[in-house]
Motif scaffolding. Structure first.
Motif, PDB file in Angstrom:
ATOM      1  N   ILE A 172      -4.822 -10.139  44.961  1.00 20.39           N
ATOM      2  CA  ILE A 172      -3.568 -10.209  45.712  1.00 20.39           C
ATOM      3  C   ILE A 172      -3.749  -9.510  47.052  1.00 20.39           C
ATOM      4  O   ILE A 172      -4.037  -8.308  47.105  1.00 20.39           O
ATOM      5  CB  ILE A 172      -2.408  -9.531  44.953  1.00 20.39           C
ATOM      6  N   CYS A 189      -2.136  -7.861  49.987  1.00 20.23           N
ATOM      7  CA  CYS A 189      -0.822  -7.243  50.240  1.00 20.23           C
ATOM      8  C   CYS A 189      -0.513  -7.170  51.736  1.00 20.23           C
ATOM      9  O   CYS A 189      -1.423  -7.119  52.569  1.00 20.23           O
ATOM     10  CB  CYS A 189      -0.808  -5.825  49.677  1.00 20.23           C
ATOM     11  N   ALA A 224      -5.065  -5.899  43.113  1.00 20.02           N
ATOM     12  CA  ALA A 224      -4.287  -5.915  44.348  1.00 20.02           C
ATOM     13  C   ALA A 224      -5.091  -5.202  45.434  1.00 20.02           C
ATOM     14  O   ALA A 224      -5.682  -4.152  45.187  1.00 20.02           O
ATOM     15  CB  ALA A 224      -2.953  -5.216  44.143  1.00 20.02           C
ATOM     16  N   ALA A 255       3.199  -6.734  43.931  1.00 15.91           N
ATOM     17  CA  ALA A 255       1.750  -6.862  43.748  1.00 15.91           C
ATOM     18  C   ALA A 255       1.227  -5.739  42.860  1.00 15.91           C
ATOM     19  O   ALA A 255       0.476  -5.983  41.913  1.00 15.91           O
ATOM     20  CB  ALA A 255       1.054  -6.843  45.104  1.00 15.91           C
ATOM     21  N   ALA A 263      -0.499  -5.916  39.039  1.00 13.81           N
ATOM     22  CA  ALA A 263      -1.951  -5.701  39.043  1.00 13.81           C
ATOM     23  C   ALA A 263      -2.446  -4.836  37.885  1.00 13.81           C
ATOM     24  O   ALA A 263      -1.719  -4.003  37.347  1.00 13.81           O
ATOM     25  CB  ALA A 263      -2.363  -5.054  40.361  1.00 13.81           C
TER      26      ALA A 263
END
Ligand code: ADP
Ligand code: MG
Length: 264
Positions: free
Chosen positions: A124, A126, A6, A137, A141
Motif C-alpha cells: 500500500i 500511503c 504499508a 492503510a 496492514a
C-alpha cells in the motif's frame, strides 16, 4: 494469505511511491502474485505503473465509500503478476465523506479480506500525511515499511510516525509490525547520508534494512515511461537495490518463522 505491507512516512518526497512500485514489481518478477494499492490522491503509483489516472472507471475511492467491491476495481498492469488498485484525485474526497461514518478506519481492511488470498504480497502506497487514508492503510496492514530519505531532517517526524504506529497497534490493529526502515536516495559522497545512516541504526538497530537504495537518476526517469525500474533499466543500481530489498524481506520472513526474534 497475502502479506500486507504499508509503505508510509508523512513526509513527501522520501521515496514511498518509488519503493511501493519497484518493490511490488521486484516481487512480481520473482513470480509472486502481487497487488499494489495506491492510497494517495496524487495517483503517482497508478501513473508510475503505466495506468492513465484520468481514464479510470473506478478507484480505491469507490471501494472505501462502499460503492464498488474491490475485485471490480482491481486491474491488471503491463507487468506480469502485478495487479493495481488505482487512485486519482477523487480519493481526496474520501477523507471528508467518511467523517462520521461507522468504522471508517477499517474500510480498506474489510475490503481486502475478500481478495487477500489471491496474492502473496500486497503493498500500500500511503499519502504524505497521517490522514484517514493512512490510518486505513495501517489498519489493514500486517507491517509498515518506512522509507527514510538521507537528508538532514530525516529523523524529524519519525518519532511522530512511531507514535501513530503504536496508537494504531493499541487501538485498531494489534498485530501491526514494523517491517523495517529503508534508507533511500543514499549518496555515498554526502556526509549527511552517512550521519543519517549512523543515527538511524543507533536508534532502530536491526530494524534498518541492510539494503540501501542509492540515488539513481534511472529511478526518477522510470515513472514517466510508466515502467518499474526492473523493466525500464534492469541493470541500473536502482533495479539491483530494490531486488536486494525484496530478497532481504523474504529472508527476514523466513528467519522469523524459523525462530522468533528477540526484540531489542
Ligand atoms: P514520495 O512517494 O515519498 O512522495 P517519491 O517516491 O515520489 O516519494 O520520490 C520523490 C521523487 O524522488 C520522485 O521524483 C522520484 O522519482 C525521486 N526518487 C525517489 N527515489 C529516488 C532515488 N533512489 N534516486 C533518485 N531519485 C529518486
Ligand atoms: Mg508518493
Amino acid at each position: 494469505m497475502g502479506r500486507i505491507i504499508a509503505i508510509a512516512n508523512q513526509k513527501g518526497g522520501v521515496g514511498k511511491t518509488t519503493t511501493a512500485v519497484n518493490l511490488a514489481s521486484s516481487f512480481a518478477a520473482m513470480g509472486k502474485r502481487v497487488l499494489l494499492i495506491d492510497m494517495d490522491p496524487q495517483g503517482n503509483a497508478t501513473s508510475g505503473i503505466g495506468v492513465d489516472k484520468k481514464k479510470l472507471p473506478a478507484t480505491v475511492y469507490q471501494v472505501l465509500i462502499g460503492d464498488e467491491p474491490v475485485d471490480r476495481v482491481v486491474r491488471e498492469t503491463s507487468v506480469r503478476d502485478l495487479d493495481l488498485l488505482p487512485a486519482n484525485q477523487a480519493l481526496a474526497g474520501a477523507e471528508v465523506e467518511l467523517v462520521g461514518a461507522i468504522a471508517r478506519e477499517v474500510r480498506l481492511r474489510k475490503a481486502l479480506d475478500t481478495v487477500r488470498d489471491r496474492y502473496e504480497f500486497i503493498f500500500i502506497d500511503c499519502p504524505p500525511s497521517l490522514s484517514l487514508l493512512t490510518l486505513n492503510a495501517l489498519t489493514a496492514a500486517d507491517s509498515v515499511l518506512l522509507p527514510l530519505q538521507c537528508e538532514y531532517y530525516a529523523m524529524e517526524g519519525l518519532s511522530q510516525l512511531m507514535q501513530t504506529i503504536k496508537l494504531i497497534e493499541a487501538n485498531l490493529n494489534p498485530g501491526l509490525k514494523l517491517e523495517g526502515i529503508l534508507l533511500t536516495m543514499f549518496d555515498a559522497r554526502n556526509n549527511i547520508c552517512h550521519q543519517v545512516a549512523e543515527d538511524v541504526t543507533q536508534h532502530f538497530g536491526w530494524k534498518v534494512f541492510e539494503s540501501v537504495i542509492t540515488r539513481n537518476v534511472r529511478l526518477s526517469e522510470a515513472p514517466s515511461h510508466g515502467l518499474p525500474i526492473n523493466i525500464y533499466d534492469p541493470q541500473s543500481r536502482g533495479a539491483v537495490g530494490y531486488e536486494a530489498l525484496a530478497r532481504e524481506i523474504l529472508s527476514r520472513a523466513a528467519e522469523q518463522t524459523a525462530a522468533p526474534r528477540i526484540e531489542a
